[in-house]
Design an enzyme around this catalytic site. Sequence first.
Site, PDB file in Angstrom:
ATOM      1  N   GLY A 194      29.347 -68.590 -14.263  1.00  0.00           N
ATOM      2  CA  GLY A 194      30.184 -69.755 -14.521  1.00  0.00           C
ATOM      3  C   GLY A 194      29.371 -71.017 -14.380  1.00  0.00           C
ATOM      4  O   GLY A 194      28.148 -71.010 -14.488  1.00  0.00           O
ATOM      5  N   CYS A 195      30.047 -72.099 -14.103  1.00  0.00           N
ATOM      6  CA  CYS A 195      29.398 -73.405 -13.978  1.00  0.00           C
ATOM      7  C   CYS A 195      28.382 -73.406 -12.834  1.00  0.00           C
ATOM      8  O   CYS A 195      28.694 -72.996 -11.722  1.00  0.00           O
ATOM      9  CB  CYS A 195      30.466 -74.470 -13.731  1.00  0.00           C
ATOM     10  N   PHE A 196      27.193 -73.887 -13.114  1.00  0.00           N
ATOM     11  CA  PHE A 196      26.159 -73.880 -12.070  1.00  0.00           C
ATOM     12  C   PHE A 196      26.460 -74.828 -10.927  1.00  0.00           C
ATOM     13  O   PHE A 196      25.943 -74.665  -9.833  1.00  0.00           O
ATOM     14  CB  PHE A 196      24.756 -74.088 -12.618  1.00  0.00           C
ATOM     15  N   TRP A 197      27.302 -75.824 -11.136  1.00  0.00           N
ATOM     16  CA  TRP A 197      27.657 -76.728 -10.036  1.00  0.00           C
ATOM     17  C   TRP A 197      28.300 -75.959  -8.885  1.00  0.00           C
ATOM     18  O   TRP A 197      28.065 -76.251  -7.719  1.00  0.00           O
ATOM     19  CB  TRP A 197      28.630 -77.799 -10.497  1.00  0.00           C
TER      20      TRP A 197
END
Length: 181
Positions: free
Chosen positions: A9-12
Site C-alpha cells: 500500500g502507501c509507503f507513508w
Amino acid sequence: MQTYVLAGGCFWCLDAAYRALNGVTEVVSGYVGGATEHPTYEQVCSGSTGHAEAVAVTFDENVIPTEVILDAYFTMHDPRQLNHQGADTGTQYRSAMFFADDDQRRTFETSRERATDLWDAPLGETEGTIVTTIDPLERFWPAEEVHQDFFAKNPGQGYCLAVAVPKVNKVRARFAEYARA
C-alpha cells in the site's frame, strides 16, 4: 544489519509504522518492481511504470528479530487485497516482498506462510487468501524527499490521520515489546 524492501500500500503508512519500532535504524520510501528509471511519484501514481510504492527498512537483528519485522509487515497491511489497500487502488499499491538473495527469499516465503494465521480467509474461501508476491529485487529508487518520513513531517494531514495512525497504533499494540517510547 539487514535491509528488506517491502510493498504494502502507501509507503507513508509502512514508513510510519516501522519508525515506531526499536531496532529499526532507517526507513527509505521508494519505488520498486517497475521498468522506468528514476520514476517520479506522479509517474508511479499513474500506474504506468509498473513500480510499487515500497520501503527499504533497515534493522538491527540483535535488537528486533527478523520475524517481528516481517510479522509487523503483515500486520500493517491486508495481504489479501490484490493491487490495492483500502481506497488506494492500482498495482503501485500491491503487496510484494523483494528479495536480495536466496536467504531473503526463503525468509519471506516462511513469513508469508506464517501470515495465513494472522488473516482469516474471506467468507466461503479456505485457501489462497494471501496475494503477496515474492519477487527478485532489481532496483530500488528512493522517493522524493517530501515522501521521506512523511507522517512525522505531516502529522495533521488527513490521509495520515485516517489511514496511517490506525496502522501505526495496530503495530505498536501488537509489538509493544519493541515499540519506541
